[in-house]
Write a protein that holds these residues in place. Structure first.
Motif, PDB file in Angstrom:
ATOM      1  N   ALA A 177     -18.738 -28.588 -28.537  1.00  0.00           N
ATOM      2  CA  ALA A 177     -17.343 -29.029 -28.522  1.00  0.00           C
ATOM      3  C   ALA A 177     -16.395 -27.880 -28.198  1.00  0.00           C
ATOM      4  O   ALA A 177     -15.397 -28.052 -27.495  1.00  0.00           O
ATOM      5  CB  ALA A 177     -16.978 -29.649 -29.868  1.00  0.00           C
ATOM      6  N   ILE A 178     -16.707 -26.693 -28.696  1.00  0.00           N
ATOM      7  CA  ILE A 178     -15.849 -25.532 -28.482  1.00  0.00           C
ATOM      8  C   ILE A 178     -15.946 -25.029 -27.043  1.00  0.00           C
ATOM      9  O   ILE A 178     -14.929 -24.681 -26.421  1.00  0.00           O
ATOM     10  CB  ILE A 178     -16.222 -24.409 -29.467  1.00  0.00           C
ATOM     11  CG1 ILE A 178     -15.864 -24.816 -30.907  1.00  0.00           C
ATOM     12  CG2 ILE A 178     -15.531 -23.090 -29.091  1.00  0.00           C
ATOM     13  CD1 ILE A 178     -16.430 -23.881 -31.953  1.00  0.00           C
ATOM     14  N   THR A 179     -17.174 -24.979 -26.506  1.00  0.00           N
ATOM     15  CA  THR A 179     -17.404 -24.326 -25.219  1.00  0.00           C
ATOM     16  C   THR A 179     -17.424 -25.277 -24.034  1.00  0.00           C
ATOM     17  O   THR A 179     -17.414 -24.823 -22.881  1.00  0.00           O
ATOM     18  CB  THR A 179     -18.754 -23.585 -25.229  1.00  0.00           C
ATOM     19  OG1 THR A 179     -19.823 -24.548 -25.261  1.00  0.00           O
ATOM     20  CG2 THR A 179     -18.865 -22.661 -26.431  1.00  0.00           C
ATOM     21  N   GLY A 180     -17.466 -26.583 -24.296  1.00  0.00           N
ATOM     22  CA  GLY A 180     -17.623 -27.524 -23.204  1.00  0.00           C
ATOM     23  C   GLY A 180     -19.049 -27.605 -22.702  1.00  0.00           C
ATOM     24  O   GLY A 180     -19.295 -27.981 -21.554  1.00  0.00           O
ATOM     25  N   GLY A 181     -19.994 -27.255 -23.565  1.00  0.00           N
ATOM     26  CA  GLY A 181     -21.403 -27.426 -23.211  1.00  0.00           C
ATOM     27  C   GLY A 181     -22.075 -26.221 -22.596  1.00  0.00           C
ATOM     28  O   GLY A 181     -23.088 -26.364 -21.898  1.00  0.00           O
ATOM     29  N   VAL A 182     -21.578 -25.006 -22.840  1.00  0.00           N
ATOM     30  CA  VAL A 182     -22.251 -23.799 -22.357  1.00  0.00           C
ATOM     31  C   VAL A 182     -23.675 -23.769 -22.920  1.00  0.00           C
ATOM     32  O   VAL A 182     -23.870 -23.985 -24.127  1.00  0.00           O
ATOM     33  CB  VAL A 182     -21.490 -22.531 -22.791  1.00  0.00           C
ATOM     34  CG1 VAL A 182     -22.308 -21.274 -22.512  1.00  0.00           C
ATOM     35  CG2 VAL A 182     -20.148 -22.460 -22.075  1.00  0.00           C
ATOM     36  N   PRO A 183     -24.709 -23.540 -22.095  1.00  0.00           N
ATOM     37  CA  PRO A 183     -26.081 -23.468 -22.606  1.00  0.00           C
ATOM     38  C   PRO A 183     -26.194 -22.459 -23.749  1.00  0.00           C
ATOM     39  O   PRO A 183     -25.756 -21.316 -23.620  1.00  0.00           O
ATOM     40  CB  PRO A 183     -26.888 -23.026 -21.378  1.00  0.00           C
ATOM     41  CG  PRO A 183     -26.097 -23.525 -20.213  1.00  0.00           C
ATOM     42  CD  PRO A 183     -24.660 -23.381 -20.631  1.00  0.00           C
ATOM     43  N   ASN A 184     -26.779 -22.912 -24.841  1.00  0.00           N
ATOM     44  CA  ASN A 184     -26.845 -22.123 -26.067  1.00  0.00           C
ATOM     45  C   ASN A 184     -28.310 -21.858 -26.396  1.00  0.00           C
ATOM     46  O   ASN A 184     -29.058 -22.767 -26.734  1.00  0.00           O
ATOM     47  CB  ASN A 184     -26.162 -22.893 -27.201  1.00  0.00           C
ATOM     48  CG  ASN A 184     -25.924 -22.039 -28.437  1.00  0.00           C
ATOM     49  OD1 ASN A 184     -26.435 -20.944 -28.552  1.00  0.00           O
ATOM     50  ND2 ASN A 184     -25.149 -22.561 -29.372  1.00  0.00           N
ATOM     51  N   PHE A 185     -28.715 -20.600 -26.292  1.00  0.00           N
ATOM     52  CA  PHE A 185     -30.106 -20.200 -26.491  1.00  0.00           C
ATOM     53  C   PHE A 185     -30.155 -19.184 -27.623  1.00  0.00           C
ATOM     54  O   PHE A 185     -29.361 -18.241 -27.656  1.00  0.00           O
ATOM     55  CB  PHE A 185     -30.655 -19.571 -25.205  1.00  0.00           C
ATOM     56  CG  PHE A 185     -32.079 -19.100 -25.315  1.00  0.00           C
ATOM     57  CD1 PHE A 185     -33.129 -19.960 -25.046  1.00  0.00           C
ATOM     58  CD2 PHE A 185     -32.364 -17.787 -25.664  1.00  0.00           C
ATOM     59  CE1 PHE A 185     -34.446 -19.523 -25.134  1.00  0.00           C
ATOM     60  CE2 PHE A 185     -33.673 -17.345 -25.761  1.00  0.00           C
ATOM     61  CZ  PHE A 185     -34.717 -18.219 -25.496  1.00  0.00           C
ATOM     62  N   GLY A 186     -31.082 -19.372 -28.573  1.00  0.00           N
ATOM     63  CA  GLY A 186     -31.120 -18.391 -29.650  1.00  0.00           C
ATOM     64  C   GLY A 186     -32.030 -18.779 -30.788  1.00  0.00           C
ATOM     65  O   GLY A 186     -33.006 -19.508 -30.621  1.00  0.00           O
ATOM     66  N   THR A 187     -31.665 -18.326 -31.984  1.00  0.00           N
ATOM     67  CA  THR A 187     -32.529 -18.462 -33.154  1.00  0.00           C
ATOM     68  C   THR A 187     -31.718 -18.634 -34.422  1.00  0.00           C
ATOM     69  O   THR A 187     -30.540 -18.267 -34.483  1.00  0.00           O
ATOM     70  CB  THR A 187     -33.422 -17.208 -33.295  1.00  0.00           C
ATOM     71  OG1 THR A 187     -34.320 -17.370 -34.394  1.00  0.00           O
ATOM     72  CG2 THR A 187     -32.587 -15.960 -33.540  1.00  0.00           C
ATOM     73  N   ILE A 188     -32.373 -19.194 -35.421  1.00  0.00           N
ATOM     74  CA  ILE A 188     -31.854 -19.219 -36.794  1.00  0.00           C
ATOM     75  C   ILE A 188     -32.608 -18.140 -37.574  1.00  0.00           C
ATOM     76  O   ILE A 188     -33.819 -17.988 -37.424  1.00  0.00           O
ATOM     77  CB  ILE A 188     -32.041 -20.596 -37.425  1.00  0.00           C
ATOM     78  CG1 ILE A 188     -31.229 -21.640 -36.654  1.00  0.00           C
ATOM     79  CG2 ILE A 188     -31.620 -20.590 -38.899  1.00  0.00           C
ATOM     80  CD1 ILE A 188     -31.480 -23.072 -37.093  1.00  0.00           C
TER      81      ILE A 188
END
Length: 390
Positions: A149-160
């Protein structure tokens, strides 16, 4: 052009030696370009001893990352190490952000952090690399949805975040030498970058045929399945001990969750049981989802990782790979826990690609919707291996 460098140390106690070893391996004099970031992963003891703080202070760029129970890069050996990778570029912009402390999925705090980081870029980010906190009351999917919602759907890759203890008591996010249990750190990448992202999951043959329906849930707490409590459901499929507790190795029995909304199924694992019998999972499990029980073993882990890596690096010119693999995959390899890391090392060393592999409490990785023509949805997964090549 993007350049990358990696380093590691097993020296926990003598801070000066640890820093010197990492700096010598990096040998960065004259190599850094206009934009640079460092990614770090380590046992929590590296925080307590002061190595993380001293190393971050010695580096002239932002360093973010997470605690873990194992991480690897070129030349590293054994799980009790600190690993660091550095990417630098003149034409790929990089901006790092850090939220305030979170006690919920706080839109305003996350937006404030994102807006501050994005304002330092000259174009919209093409990739977000995330290090999210492990919170019992907030599933990773809620973070993914909020940033969508904040970025407009920027691909988000990562970890918890995760750590090496049974209850993940010391799971922490790292930002420029400081450690936080409830903050969210990330890097935004913009400009000249075309990342390739892939995911390896459970072989279809290892997914059970018995289906059940989630009939009550709140976020990442699965409350009822087929009208019975989650505790009763888990007992009915043999996933609790005689005392009604989760047994060691529960992560090797992942839940395959179909949201029944047109998206591909995702994998979830249960981390804990609440006093009321709900299962705390690694991501959201909405009411109306179908659930199947899967099973993975060490051979499955190695084979799926090898397959996805070979496929992902084919027909591309990549210099750096960031990878996250679920702690469940690590644990199911039993007495040979480094088999997956060895497979990664063999493939990427031969290809000449520098890499950073970190074990994860949940993998943030965009996947394509079934009927979207390739549109990506940011999701959080469990018991998966995810790779981002740049």
């Amino acid at each position: 052009m993007i350049k990358s460098f990696t380093a590691h140390t097993n020296e926990i106690d003598v801070v000066e030696d640890a820093v010197a070893e990492v700096l010598a391996q990096l040998s960065l004099d004259g190599k850094l370009q206009k934009y640079t970031v460092g990614f770090i992963s380590c046992f929590s003891e590296f925080i307590d001893s002061g190595v993380v703080a001293a190393l971050s202070k010695a580096l002239p760029f932002d360093v973010i990352g997470t605690t873990t129970l194992a991480s690897y890069n070129q030349g590293s050996e054994g799980c009790m190490s600190l690993t660091l990778s550095v990417i630098t570029s003149d034409d790929m912009e990089i901006s790092v952000g850090l939220s305030e402390d979170l006690d919920s999925n706080d839109y305003d705090k996350l937006k404030t952090a994102y807006d501050a980081a994005a304002a330092r870029l000259t174009s919209k980010p093409k990739l977000m690399i995330s290090f999210a906190p492990l919170l019992m009351n907030v599933g990773g999917d809620e973070f993914a949805a909020t940033f969508d919602a904040i970025t407009g759907g920027v691909p988000n890759f990562g970890t918890i975040s995760v750590d090496h203890t049974d209850d993940y008591e010391f799971a922490q996010i790292l930002h420029n030498g400081s450690a936080y249990k409830t903050r969210y750190a990330f890097a935004l990448l913009a400009g000249s970058i075309e990342p390739r992202i892939s995911i390896a999951t459970i072989p279809p043959a290892k997914i059970g045929q018995r289906s059940a329906l989630v009939t009550a849930s709140i976020g990442n707490q699965m409350q009822e399945v087929d009208g019975m409590s989650a505790r009763e459901y888990l007992a009915s499929v043999g996933l609790l001990t005689a005392d009604g507790d989760m047994f060691t190795g529960m992560n090797t029995f992942p839940f395959v969750i179909d949201y029944n909304d047109g998206s591909f199924p995702v994998i979830r694992v249960a981390f804990a049981l609440t006093p009321d019998g709900s299962a705390v999972c690694g991501g959201n499990i909405p009411v109306g989802s179908s659930i199947h029980i899967g099973k993975i073993d060490g051979d499955d882990v190695v084979q799926t990782t090898e397959n996805v890596l070979k496929d992902t690096i084919a027909n591309g010119n990549y210099g750096y790979a960031m990878m996250f693999s679920c702690v469940g995959r690590y644990l199911c390899m039993g007495y040979e826990p480094e088999r997956e890391a060895d497979a990664v090392r063999g493939i990427l060393d031969e290809a000449g690609i520098s890499y950073h592999l970190t074990y994860s409490g949940g993998e943030l990785c965009p996947i394509a919707d079934k009927d979207s023509g390739g549109r990506l949805s940011n999701r959080v997964h469990n018991d998966t291996f995810v790779v981002c090549l740049i």
